[in-house]
Each structure stands twice: as structure tokens, then as C-alpha cells.
Enzyme design. Sequence first.
Site, PDB file in Angstrom:
ATOM      1  N   ARG A 351      -0.389 -38.457  67.447  1.00 38.44           N
ATOM      2  CA  ARG A 351       0.925 -38.765  68.021  1.00 38.44           C
ATOM      3  C   ARG A 351       1.092 -37.965  69.307  1.00 38.44           C
ATOM      4  O   ARG A 351       1.037 -36.740  69.273  1.00 38.44           O
ATOM      5  CB  ARG A 351       1.999 -38.346  67.016  1.00 38.44           C
ATOM      6  CG  ARG A 351       3.240 -39.192  67.083  1.00 38.44           C
ATOM      7  CD  ARG A 351       4.324 -38.604  66.208  1.00 38.44           C
ATOM      8  NE  ARG A 351       4.473 -39.308  64.944  1.00 38.44           N
ATOM      9  CZ  ARG A 351       5.517 -39.100  64.131  1.00 38.44           C
ATOM     10  NH1 ARG A 351       6.441 -38.236  64.441  1.00 38.44           N
ATOM     11  NH2 ARG A 351       5.605 -39.756  63.004  1.00 38.44           N
ATOM     12  N   ASP A 358      12.846 -37.649  64.001  1.00 37.16           N
ATOM     13  CA  ASP A 358      12.260 -36.509  63.293  1.00 37.16           C
ATOM     14  C   ASP A 358      12.656 -35.203  63.976  1.00 37.16           C
ATOM     15  O   ASP A 358      13.072 -34.246  63.333  1.00 37.16           O
ATOM     16  CB  ASP A 358      10.725 -36.622  63.269  1.00 37.16           C
ATOM     17  CG  ASP A 358      10.243 -37.746  62.358  1.00 37.16           C
ATOM     18  OD1 ASP A 358      11.073 -38.329  61.636  1.00 37.16           O
ATOM     19  OD2 ASP A 358       9.034 -38.057  62.383  1.00 37.16           O
ATOM     20  N   TRP A 488      16.257 -45.291  59.739  1.00 36.26           N
ATOM     21  CA  TRP A 488      15.547 -44.102  59.236  1.00 36.26           C
ATOM     22  C   TRP A 488      14.303 -44.502  58.457  1.00 36.26           C
ATOM     23  O   TRP A 488      13.273 -43.844  58.516  1.00 36.26           O
ATOM     24  CB  TRP A 488      16.490 -43.268  58.351  1.00 36.26           C
ATOM     25  CG  TRP A 488      15.748 -42.192  57.639  1.00 36.26           C
ATOM     26  CD1 TRP A 488      15.477 -40.932  58.110  1.00 36.26           C
ATOM     27  CD2 TRP A 488      15.123 -42.277  56.337  1.00 36.26           C
ATOM     28  NE1 TRP A 488      14.722 -40.233  57.202  1.00 36.26           N
ATOM     29  CE2 TRP A 488      14.493 -41.033  56.099  1.00 36.26           C
ATOM     30  CE3 TRP A 488      15.030 -43.265  55.374  1.00 36.26           C
ATOM     31  CZ2 TRP A 488      13.797 -40.763  54.928  1.00 36.26           C
ATOM     32  CZ3 TRP A 488      14.331 -42.998  54.199  1.00 36.26           C
ATOM     33  CH2 TRP A 488      13.724 -41.759  53.987  1.00 36.26           C
ATOM     34  N   ASP A 490      11.250 -46.275  58.129  1.00 35.24           N
ATOM     35  CA  ASP A 490      10.272 -46.920  59.013  1.00 35.24           C
ATOM     36  C   ASP A 490       9.816 -48.279  58.496  1.00 35.24           C
ATOM     37  O   ASP A 490       9.240 -49.067  59.240  1.00 35.24           O
ATOM     38  CB  ASP A 490       9.021 -46.027  59.110  1.00 35.24           C
ATOM     39  CG  ASP A 490       9.228 -44.869  60.064  1.00 35.24           C
ATOM     40  OD1 ASP A 490      10.070 -44.987  60.961  1.00 35.24           O
ATOM     41  OD2 ASP A 490       8.541 -43.844  59.894  1.00 35.24           O
ATOM     42  N   GLU A 634       7.746 -45.116  50.729  1.00 29.82           N
ATOM     43  CA  GLU A 634       9.029 -45.817  50.797  1.00 29.82           C
ATOM     44  C   GLU A 634       9.165 -46.889  49.718  1.00 29.82           C
ATOM     45  O   GLU A 634      10.220 -47.480  49.572  1.00 29.82           O
ATOM     46  CB  GLU A 634       9.216 -46.453  52.184  1.00 29.82           C
ATOM     47  CG  GLU A 634       9.608 -45.474  53.287  1.00 29.82           C
ATOM     48  CD  GLU A 634       8.404 -44.936  54.053  1.00 29.82           C
ATOM     49  OE1 GLU A 634       7.282 -44.949  53.494  1.00 29.82           O
ATOM     50  OE2 GLU A 634       8.577 -44.501  55.211  1.00 29.82           O
ATOM     51  N   GLN A 687       6.164 -34.704  51.947  1.00 29.44           N
ATOM     52  CA  GLN A 687       6.980 -35.848  52.344  1.00 29.44           C
ATOM     53  C   GLN A 687       7.493 -36.631  51.145  1.00 29.44           C
ATOM     54  O   GLN A 687       8.631 -37.057  51.112  1.00 29.44           O
ATOM     55  CB  GLN A 687       6.148 -36.764  53.240  1.00 29.44           C
ATOM     56  CG  GLN A 687       6.912 -37.931  53.809  1.00 29.44           C
ATOM     57  CD  GLN A 687       5.972 -38.999  54.330  1.00 29.44           C
ATOM     58  OE1 GLN A 687       5.234 -39.641  53.576  1.00 29.44           O
ATOM     59  NE2 GLN A 687       5.959 -39.157  55.639  1.00 29.44           N
TER      60      GLN A 687
HETATM   61  C1  GLC Z   1       8.454 -40.461  57.839  1.00 29.04           C
HETATM   62  C2  GLC Z   1       8.788 -40.538  59.308  1.00 29.04           C
HETATM   63  C3  GLC Z   1      10.291 -40.553  59.499  1.00 29.04           C
HETATM   64  C4  GLC Z   1      10.920 -41.622  58.647  1.00 29.04           C
HETATM   65  C5  GLC Z   1      10.511 -41.494  57.205  1.00 29.04           C
HETATM   66  C6  GLC Z   1      11.024 -42.626  56.339  1.00 29.04           C
HETATM   67  O1  GLC Z   1       8.852 -39.245  57.330  1.00 29.04           O
HETATM   68  O2  GLC Z   1       8.246 -39.450  60.015  1.00 29.04           O
HETATM   69  O3  GLC Z   1      10.607 -40.769  60.844  1.00 29.04           O
HETATM   70  O4  GLC Z   1      12.317 -41.519  58.779  1.00 29.04           O
HETATM   71  O5  GLC Z   1       9.107 -41.488  57.127  1.00 29.04           O
HETATM   72  O6  GLC Z   1      10.454 -43.843  56.672  1.00 29.04           O
END
Ligand code: GLC
Length: 798
Positions: A351, A358, A488, A490, A634, A687
Amino acid sequence: MKYGYFDAEKREYVIDRPDTPAPWANYLGSPAYGSIITGNAGGYSFVESGAAGRILRYRFNEQDCPGRYIYLRDDVSGEFWSASWQPVGADLSEYRSVCRHGTGYTVIGSSYRGIETSTAYYVPTDARHEVWALTVRNAGSEQRTLSVFGYAEFTNEGHYEQDGVNLQYTQFITRTRFQNGLIAQTLNENFVKVAREDDRQCRFLALCGAEADSYCGDREAFLGPYGSYRDPKAVRDGTCDGTLNYGGNACGAVHTRLSLAPGEEKTMVFLVGQKSLSEAAALRERYHRDPKLPGEELSALTSFWHEKLGRLKVRTPDESFDSMINTWNAYQCFITFIWSRAASLTYCGLRNGYGYRDTVQDIQGIIHLSPEQAREKIVFMLSAQVDHGGALPLVKFTHKAGSENTPEDPDYARQTGHPNYRADDALWLFPTVYKYIVETGELSFLDEVVPYANRGEDTVYRHLLRAVEFSLAHTGIHGLPAGLHADWNDCLRLGEKGVSVFVAMQLYYALEILRRFAEKRGEKDRVTEMQSRQTDLADILERECWDGDRYVRGVTQDGQVVGAKCNPEANLWLNPQTWAVISGVAGDERGKVILDRVYEGLNTPYGAQLMAPSFEEFAFDGALALLFNPGMKENGGIFLQSQGWLILAEALLGRGGRAFEYYRESCPAAQNDIAEIRRMEPYAYSQFTESSESPFAGRSWVHWLTGTASTVMVGCVEGILGLRPDLDGLRLIPAIPPEWDSLSVEKVWRGKRLRIDIRNPEERESGCRSLTLNGEPLEGDRIPEEKLLEDNEIILVM
Ligand code: GLC
């Protein structure tokens, strides 16, 4: 299972069992010269860019190798081992390893066959080289003759991908030389014209404080045919054969012999870096002549970090909470703040800029500790807002405010990989700027003039107004904020006409912040305008997005409702519920209903799922979460960043017990004893965690560089500890588990020292029954700034 423990006083995490379920890492230096090091000395180093400036090789997604290896050999028996458990991997029934990860340094200790070593790895403050300071001690009763080998594997190209795959080129541009304890590697040596040979940039490994007995600059010669890091030929033979690299793979290996009487110890230093040959030689000379240097540098580094982290000190009945808030979560917040997503064992460094959302969120994690650093970054991020109010999704490391290209220009997408605006980016400015202003009291910050990314400039206040204008100018169905390229999340493509309820909540929050600022500035019309916009938005949300016991997540371009109760999958989403509370859209009563729904429908032993059930068969077009296995990322994973908002939301409702329950479920330190399940470091957030929909519930991924650090920090400081400064003073509203009978907080706020004692004789979970400041009883839960002395004793009874 447990692999280590927290040493609170030293602010270290001590790994006393080196076979951790994953490489447990630490951060050294800064993105100018950065090193990632694991408990077994694995990891890589780079100059300026994790991807393009890689100087030490590391094989991603492999067995944590290579690394910063120091081999030891008993020159009488021929037996050898390493000063970190790996790479030799001696039998753990005889080999003892203790790794102390600290703030900006890592010390790895070993003990084997009567020989003890300690290696302090660090990058000195503001330096562009790294130090491995080694002490070897004979703990036995006989004289010992030993060999020590330092080994670093250089890349053949700064760009890690080229180094890894373009072998028809990269293997023919590298050479090493040896000179006075130092192996130096040059790339494209003929091509790079410099006035003096000594000024040529090289990567180097240097031995200081001892003389080299042998050396090697070629990996294959060091490891031997079909050799390995575990069993390198040079170490087996007890000497390097002096081969220098001329094509192929380079390395830096320097060997020295030492003899140690019983009880005797010797120190030496290995240096690694990238500099001109003359600078490297001079640096080697400095460390060679001054054996005290590493000790001094380490203590400067420690004081630097400990002073910063010491600006908030908590003492609660929960040790893991204290370890995280006082040291590890705070340190991780600084790491994410400084490193963004530059480099980790998951992020390779490709990146080429700062992600807007972020970065603006990362800032929130350090405002309470270092407002001055936060301010600088806020100004920088404001300068990456486009003059129509939207924000650049990625802010290039080379960002030139005032003349940048934007997603409207095809060039921008080509350079950054981001084709379009996202719906949420600029809206993150509101919580961040607000937190900065209430932390410092610097309301005049709003009048500071900051350029836009593309052209022109404006006050901070106007920047914020434009951010709202951008959202209002990009609406879809029902007049709600459009989803655009993503919000938020992605993985949500809701498009130009589809709408995001999460963004609508963020917009509501933004209007609230502007209303508060306008009120303080005496702008009555603006106050009315913001209020009426808030009412309109709340009405639409009520009419179109409230589904009886939850808010839906959005509406797609073609009118499908995402997150409706009747959907077979993904019918309950976490973020719109927590943000309904945080933004104030849902009052207390409704807030409790939706968060109860979250507790029943999304909570697991490791935190609440981002949504459930995961998408498998019924995803809408644009639900990219479907790409992931159910229960991961996600797609129904426990996205830990969102746990911070959940903690905060519960705390804002005064439900301290729940807030803390969520905290514990997802807190790495609280899982120290089940580290084999969590896998990642018990001292750093990751994460996401796999949810109950995965066969590996509780397993966590993507360590260190994550927005989790800042949201959980805010959830704890503002939420659980209840330090909620506002434009009129410091409100104290703790929300704690009822069984906590007391806690204390020390903090510097607006330059004044506060010692806050919170007492909870009646086992409450929130609220303030009485508040005294320096003996004087106060009304309510707010401490007015003007009443503060230099040092303050505050007692709050719940
Ligand atoms: C990752 C990305 C962030 C996003 C999140 C949820 O952490 O860096 O920008 O909001 O995923 O998709």
C-alpha cells in the site's frame, strides 16, 4: 495453553515458551527504518517502504524465516544451537528461551549447555540501522571455547516481489565484500555511478566489539548444498569459508571465536542497515569503540516510550485490562498511528499511502496520550480532503496538498488502485476532530486554515461543513447517504443509488458535532439548521430503516433491503445498532432493545459477529463478503474493530457489565491462557476472530496493524473508564462491571495532573452519585476546567 506472561512494571510481554502457535511479533524503529521481529528472531527490515525498500528477506506465509540469526557452537564438542530457539530448534527439554518484547525493543535470552545469551534487538531513536547487542556468558564451571556467527539474509532487490520472483534479473546484480568486520552488499554496482567508491549504498552486517575470524557473503556457501538455516554448513564446520557473493543469493555472515572462563561474559554487537560504505564503516567503528552505547540507546528508547505511555495510568481489579490500557493497547495505538498499514507479517507493504478512514480512526487511539502528535496528523488528513468535501480514499506517501489528483482523474485510480470515493471517509473526521478539541480545549483549532487536496484552502470548520455537504450531495433511495464504492465495510458495494444506514448514522453524528461547535461559536442559525437536518434524517431512518427490533444495514441499488429481519442470511448487522447508540439516533430505550438483540443474535464467546448468519446462498450483488468463508472476516466473522464500538455503545447506555463482558471476550490479554485457540499475540489486537460459524471459532488473524487498537482504546477510555471530556469540561461517567469495588485513573488533561479515585460501594455499573474535586463537592458529573489546579485529587462515588 500459555506461552508467556505480562511484566507490567517493565511493560514487557515475556514469552517463556518459544513454540508459540504463530510467530509473535514486535515492532522496532519506524517506517523510515523499520524492523518486524518475532519471538524467534524471524522477520524483516526495510528502508522507507515495506514493499520497495526491503533489505532483509523474509518468506511470507512460511515457517517464520529467515531472521536475525545468531548461531553458537561449542568448538570442543562441535555441537551448535542458536541464540533464539529457531532456527536450530534445540530440544526444549534442555534449551531454555525467554523473549521479552518491550516498547521498541525485543530481548531474546537463551540458555543451553551452560551457556547463557541475551540479545537485545532494537533500532535506536531516529536511526536508520538496527542493533543486535549480544552478551554471552559461561554459566558453567569449566572453561569454554565457542564460536559465534551472526547471519542476515539480504534481499537481491529492494522490491520484495522482484526479489522473490524475478530471478533472471535479481540474481545477477548483487555482490558482497568484506572489510574490517563488515560484510557489505551492493546492487547494480557498475550502474550506480558515485564519485567515490566508499559512497556507494550498501546493505551491511557488521560485527563490533570482537574481531572476525571468518566471514561469508554468499547464502549458498553459508548454508551449504541442500543446507538449511537449521543446519548451516559454516556453523557445522566451525568456520565460514570466505566466499563472497557475485550473483546468486547474498548474505552477511561474520564469525568470531571466544573463550570464556567460568562465570565470564563477553559482549559484542551486530549492526544491520543500508548506508554508504563509509557511513557503515564509521558506524561500525562507533559501536566497536564504545561498548556502553547499546545500553545507553536502549535506556533512551525505553524512557521515550514509557513517558508517552505513562500519560494515562489505570489500576482496576482486572490485570489484563490494566496491561492493555497502560501498555499494550496504547503501544499498538501508536504503532498503527505511525505505521498505518505499512508492514507486518500479513501486510507486505505494498500500500503506497495512508488509507483515509483507517488513518483518521487510528488517530483517535492516541489523542488522550499525545494530542500534539494527533494534531499534526489531523491537519495532514484534512489536507487530503477534496474541495467538494469528499476525501481521497488513499493518501499517497508523497501527498502534495493543493495539487493532488483525485478519483475524478484516471491517474489517481492508476496510482492508488482506488477508482472512486467511499461514502464514509471524510465522516471519520468528526469523532477525531471532536476528540482532539475536547482533549485539549483548543476550540480555535476550528479556525486554522488547511489546504484541500486538489486546490484551495479553508478553515478546519469549513472542511467539516464540506464533509457533510459531500454526504448530502450523494444520496440515494429515500434521500439517505449513498453507499458509493464502499462504506466502512470494504465488502459492501451499495453504489450510487443504494444507501448505507451506517453512513446515515455517521452523518447524524457529524451533524451533532457541528451543532455543538456552532452552539459554542454562537451561530444560532447553524444550530437550527443542524438540528433540523438531524430531525429529517432521524425521521427517514425511523420510517425506512427500522425493522421492529433492529436497524437494517442498507438498501441496494435495486431496492433490496440488506439486514432485514426476514432475510434468510445476514439479517442482523452489528454496526448500525452500535452506531445508532453512539450517534444518538436511538435514545436510551431503543438503544437497549437493539443491543439486547445484538447480545442474543450476534454474541459468541469471542465477541459479537459483524453480522449473522454469514452469506452463503443469498448474497445480493455487491456483497463481496461472500468471498470469504462463513465466520471469517466481513462474512460473519468477529470483526474486532466493531467490538470497540460495541463496548462504547453499552457503556454509553450505562451497562458497564455488558461493556466489560464484550471487552473480556475479545481482549487478547484475557486469552493469554488459551493462546493455542487465539493463535495471535496475547498482547496485540488482531483484525478479526473466527466466529462460531467456523470450525476454528476463536482463531484470530491479521495482527497489529488494525483499527481494532483505536476503537477498543476509545471504548475503554471513554466508555468503561468514563473519561468523557466535552466542550464544557471533563465528564466522568464510568461504566464498569458491578463487582469492581474501586479503581483509580491518573491522567494529564489539558496540562493538569488528575488523580481520580472511583469508588463503587453499592455495586453499581455506572453513574456518579457524588464527585469531589480537591475536597470540594461538585454538582453533577462534570469537572469544569477552570477549577483545576496543577495537581488534582478527584473522588467519584458511583
Ligand atoms: C479493514 C480495512 C478497513 C475497513 C475494514 C472493514 O480493516 O483496513 O478500512 O474498514 O477492513 O471492511
